[in-house]
Design a protein around this motif. Structure first.
Motif, PDB file in Angstrom:
ATOM      1  N   GLU A 280     -10.390  -4.850   4.949  1.00  0.00           N
ATOM      2  CA  GLU A 280      -9.406  -5.707   5.628  1.00  0.00           C
ATOM      3  C   GLU A 280      -8.281  -6.130   4.682  1.00  0.00           C
ATOM      4  O   GLU A 280      -7.121  -6.197   5.063  1.00  0.00           O
ATOM      5  N   ALA A 281      -8.659  -6.412   3.441  1.00  0.00           N
ATOM      6  CA  ALA A 281      -7.684  -6.946   2.479  1.00  0.00           C
ATOM      7  C   ALA A 281      -6.485  -6.019   2.298  1.00  0.00           C
ATOM      8  O   ALA A 281      -5.381  -6.473   2.028  1.00  0.00           O
ATOM      9  N   MET A 282      -6.702  -4.724   2.453  1.00  0.00           N
ATOM     10  CA  MET A 282      -5.582  -3.803   2.228  1.00  0.00           C
ATOM     11  C   MET A 282      -4.691  -3.680   3.461  1.00  0.00           C
ATOM     12  O   MET A 282      -3.627  -3.065   3.416  1.00  0.00           O
ATOM     13  N   LEU A 283      -5.118  -4.265   4.562  1.00  0.00           N
ATOM     14  CA  LEU A 283      -4.386  -4.089   5.817  1.00  0.00           C
ATOM     15  C   LEU A 283      -3.641  -5.348   6.239  1.00  0.00           C
ATOM     16  O   LEU A 283      -3.006  -5.391   7.284  1.00  0.00           O
TER      17      LEU A 283
ATOM     18  N   VAL B 121       0.844  -1.197   0.000  1.00  0.00           N
ATOM     19  CA  VAL B 121       0.000   0.000   0.000  1.00  0.00           C
ATOM     20  C   VAL B 121       0.880   1.248   0.000  1.00  0.00           C
ATOM     21  O   VAL B 121       1.846   1.338   0.748  1.00  0.00           O
ATOM     22  N   ARG B 122       0.524   2.186  -0.881  1.00  0.00           N
ATOM     23  CA  ARG B 122       1.327   3.398  -1.045  1.00  0.00           C
ATOM     24  C   ARG B 122       0.625   4.624  -0.490  1.00  0.00           C
ATOM     25  O   ARG B 122      -0.591   4.722  -0.503  1.00  0.00           O
TER      26      ARG B 122
ATOM     27  N   THR C 279       5.954   4.221   0.366  1.00  0.00           N
ATOM     28  CA  THR C 279       5.104   3.281   1.104  1.00  0.00           C
ATOM     29  C   THR C 279       4.229   4.015   2.124  1.00  0.00           C
ATOM     30  O   THR C 279       4.587   5.096   2.601  1.00  0.00           O
ATOM     31  N   ALA C 280       3.085   3.412   2.438  1.00  0.00           N
ATOM     32  CA  ALA C 280       2.184   3.990   3.432  1.00  0.00           C
ATOM     33  C   ALA C 280       2.467   3.441   4.824  1.00  0.00           C
ATOM     34  O   ALA C 280       1.734   3.709   5.766  1.00  0.00           O
ATOM     35  N   TRP C 281       3.514   2.613   4.946  1.00  0.00           N
ATOM     36  CA  TRP C 281       3.819   1.998   6.245  1.00  0.00           C
ATOM     37  C   TRP C 281       5.105   2.585   6.817  1.00  0.00           C
ATOM     38  O   TRP C 281       6.108   2.730   6.122  1.00  0.00           O
ATOM     39  N   GLU C 282       5.080   2.887   8.097  1.00  0.00           N
ATOM     40  CA  GLU C 282       6.269   3.417   8.766  1.00  0.00           C
ATOM     41  C   GLU C 282       6.573   2.548   9.973  1.00  0.00           C
ATOM     42  O   GLU C 282       5.701   2.276  10.800  1.00  0.00           O
TER      43      GLU C 282
ATOM     44  N   TYR D 235       3.003   1.346  11.395  1.00  0.00           N
ATOM     45  CA  TYR D 235       1.672   1.975  11.395  1.00  0.00           C
ATOM     46  C   TYR D 235       1.379   2.493   9.987  1.00  0.00           C
ATOM     47  O   TYR D 235       2.288   2.801   9.211  1.00  0.00           O
ATOM     48  N   LEU D 236       0.090   2.573   9.678  1.00  0.00           N
ATOM     49  CA  LEU D 236      -0.335   3.011   8.345  1.00  0.00           C
ATOM     50  C   LEU D 236      -0.476   4.530   8.303  1.00  0.00           C
ATOM     51  O   LEU D 236      -1.049   5.133   9.210  1.00  0.00           O
TER      52      LEU D 236
END
Ligand code: TEU
Ligand code: CA
Length: 547
Positions: free
Chosen positions: A207-210, A139-140, A146-149, A158-159
């Protein structure tokens, strides 16, 4: 829906760039108070105020660290209360920005959440373990990368769908929803008149994106639970107040909008759709210098106008704090005559449609894009991130190519100070402005326009007045004329009693009208002095006729 909402015209104030009152170079609430009479004179009914809450200074106020406090650069809560009272005294309502998809990472909720895996705020945000030692999935972020750190305290990610300082709240947690409803009530009890809800269709992410499973990027907009959460918010909060709400909903479709903003009133009053903002999109989406494709714009607008009619309510906008200036984008700003003519044409084209018109500060003056030369001048986290990714990291564009895109589409364009006068700093501040003032303020400014009957300002004033005088503008249905014509945007509005004909030339060349679009009637407004030839539109001409 309430009649006042259907009849209203909204003016968007980006406080940071509107009016500075104390010489620190940053616009503030007292500055807005000092300009209320200007807004009254324009004739608007509602102000949408971009975020003025305490924030961490990363994304123009969209990184909130305290929902119940005013940022010191904007003033105090007393200033806010005074603004609300003085606006109400003039019959102007105030709608606040509600930014609850994410908070700043400086918000106390996030500070608690990141501490360990078991604290009671952990589930306020979206934490996932690493996948194969790296980010949970592909996920961007909307701001590149990226959208994750990764957070060192717990080794989890975290998103953040926007900047890494903007952590996404976990809307699936009922305690988060309750906390948001509480803060909404707190502001509504103060007497504000509604909310513009930031990226509200990003709540309820699927949920699928997480999942931490290395899967590719997925679009988190319009998840299956969004509408449930909006209805819950409506039941719990909104239905108890007389308010206007507008959801900012990127990637929204008409089908979704019918659920998010039905006339039956169980969710929001209206949404901002984005499809028409893609009428000049290219391969790299917004980062292009591609010209407007008028046929695409017409198809999109006509679809929203016809499919929403009598079922849901539209919003109408060309500009906001995330978009470039419309006269530079869909009109022509290369010479004064074309600028004035095309700014008026664009105003007429939009304001005669069905829905609530939004005017972004300076649009009523025909303010233009800013001639930015290098990326160092940019103050925008989005442009800076995109430049880094596309130029520095990937080398997909040269600096010159990217700067041309940023000049055309970047968000800085709308965030230069409001041009009040031809004088120093355009009358915005007595100090050093936080963003440079557009050098063309010597020609384009409010002072030069408010008393000039031929100005863009006066034209917008008349457009607003026409909406109040002719119910067909509020209620009529919509029919697109000449759908395949590449120059002309023409349509009719009809309420059974009256028919309104609107014909606009989106080019600097003469354009022919077909017989229906050339019908003569009572001219309500136009951007040329005389009526001209019935079957021909002159450069950037707009005509509104009552048949
Ligand atoms: O914008 C949401 C959004 O989707 C933006 O990425 C938008 O598409 C982009 O700016 C267009 O270039 C809202 C706010 O309006 C924006 O100012 C914020 O930066 C963003 O949310 C995060 O809160
Ligand atoms: Ca100030």
């Amino acid at each position: 829906m309430n009649k006042w909402i259907e009849d209203a015209v909204v003016y968007q104030v980006y406080p940071k760039s509107f009016q500075d009152s104390n010489g620190d170079g940053v616009g503030d609430l007292r500055g807005v108070i000092s300009r209320l009479d200007y807004l009254k004179r324009l004739g608007i009914d509602v102000i949408w105020l971009n975020p003025v809450y305490k924030n961490s200074g990363v994304d123009g106020g969209y990184d909130i660290s305290d929902y119940r406090a005013i940022a010191p650069e904007f003033g105090t809560m007393e200033d806010f209360d005074e603004l609300l009272a003085k606006a109400h005294a003039r019959g102007i309502r105030i709608v606040m920005d509600l930014v609850v998809n994410h908070t700043s990472t400086e918000h106390p909720w996030f500070c608690a959440s990141r501490r360990d895996r078991t604290n009671d705020k952990r589930d306020f945000y979206i934490w996932r373990p690493p996948y194969e030692g790296g980010v949970p999935n592909g996920v961007r972020s909307m701001f590149s990368g990226t959208a994750w750190e990764k957070d060192e305290a717990t080794g989890e990610y975290y998103l953040h769908m926007f900047a890494r300082e903007q952590a996404d709240l976990n809307w699936h947690n009922p305690r988060v929803r309750r906390a948001v409803y509480d803060l909404m009530r707190w502001w509504l009890d103060k007497g504000i008149d509604g909310f513009r809800m930031d990226v509200i269709n990003l709540i309820g992410k699927p949920e699928a994106m997480l999942r931490s499973d290395g899967s590719p990027d997925q679009n988190g907009f319009n998840g299956p639970l969004v509408v449930d959460y909006l209805r819950e918010m409506n039941r719990e909060v909104l239905s108890h107040y007389d308010v206007m709400t507008v959801g900012e909903t990127g990637c929204v479709t008409v089908e979704k909008a019918l659920e998010y903003a039905p006339l039956t009133g169980e969710a929001l009053s209206m949404v901002f759709q984005f499809e028409h903002m893609d009428a000049d999109a290219g391969e790299r989406h917004k980062w292009t210098t591609a010209p407007l494709e008028l046929r695409k714009l017409k198809t999109v607008m006509a679809r929203w106008q016809t499919r929403m009619h009598a079922r849901a309510w539209n919003s109408l906008y060309w500009c906001n704090h995330d978009q470039p200036r419309i006269v530079s984008r869909f009109g022509c700003d290369t010479d004064e005559e074309s600028r004035v003519r095309s700014a008026k044409m664009l105003g007429a084209c939009l304001h005669m449609m069905q829905g609530t018109p939004y005017i972004y500060q300076g649009e009523e003056l025909g303010m233009t894009n800013y001639p930015m030369k290098t990326i160092e001048e940019s103050q925008d986290v989005e442009a800076i991130g995109a430049y880094r990714e596309l130029v520095t990291e990937r080398g997909e564009m040269t600096p010159e190519e990217m700067m041309a895109c940023i000049r055309r589409k970047g968000r800085d364009n709308s965030r230069t100070p409001m041009q009040w006068t031809a004088g120093r700093n355009a009358g915005f501040t007595s100090g050093t402005p936080w963003m440079p003032v557009n050098p063309n303020h010597t020609e384009i400014n409010a002072e030069a326009q408010v008393d000039d009957p031929d100005s863009v300002f006066s034209f917008y004033q008349r457009l607003i007045a026409l909406r109040k005088a002719h119910p067909v503008i509020v209620h009529g249905d919509f029919t697109l004329l000449m759908p395949d014509d590449p120059q002309v945007f023409a349509y009719t509005r009809c309420d059974g009693e009256h028919t309104l004909l609107v014909a606009c030339n989106f080019s600097g060349e003469e354009a022919k009208l077909d017989a229906q679009a050339a019908t003569r009637g009572e001219r309500l407004i136009g951007n040329y002095e005389d009526e001209g030839c019935a079957d021909t539109l002159r450069a950037w001409e707009a005509r509104v006729t009552l048949l």
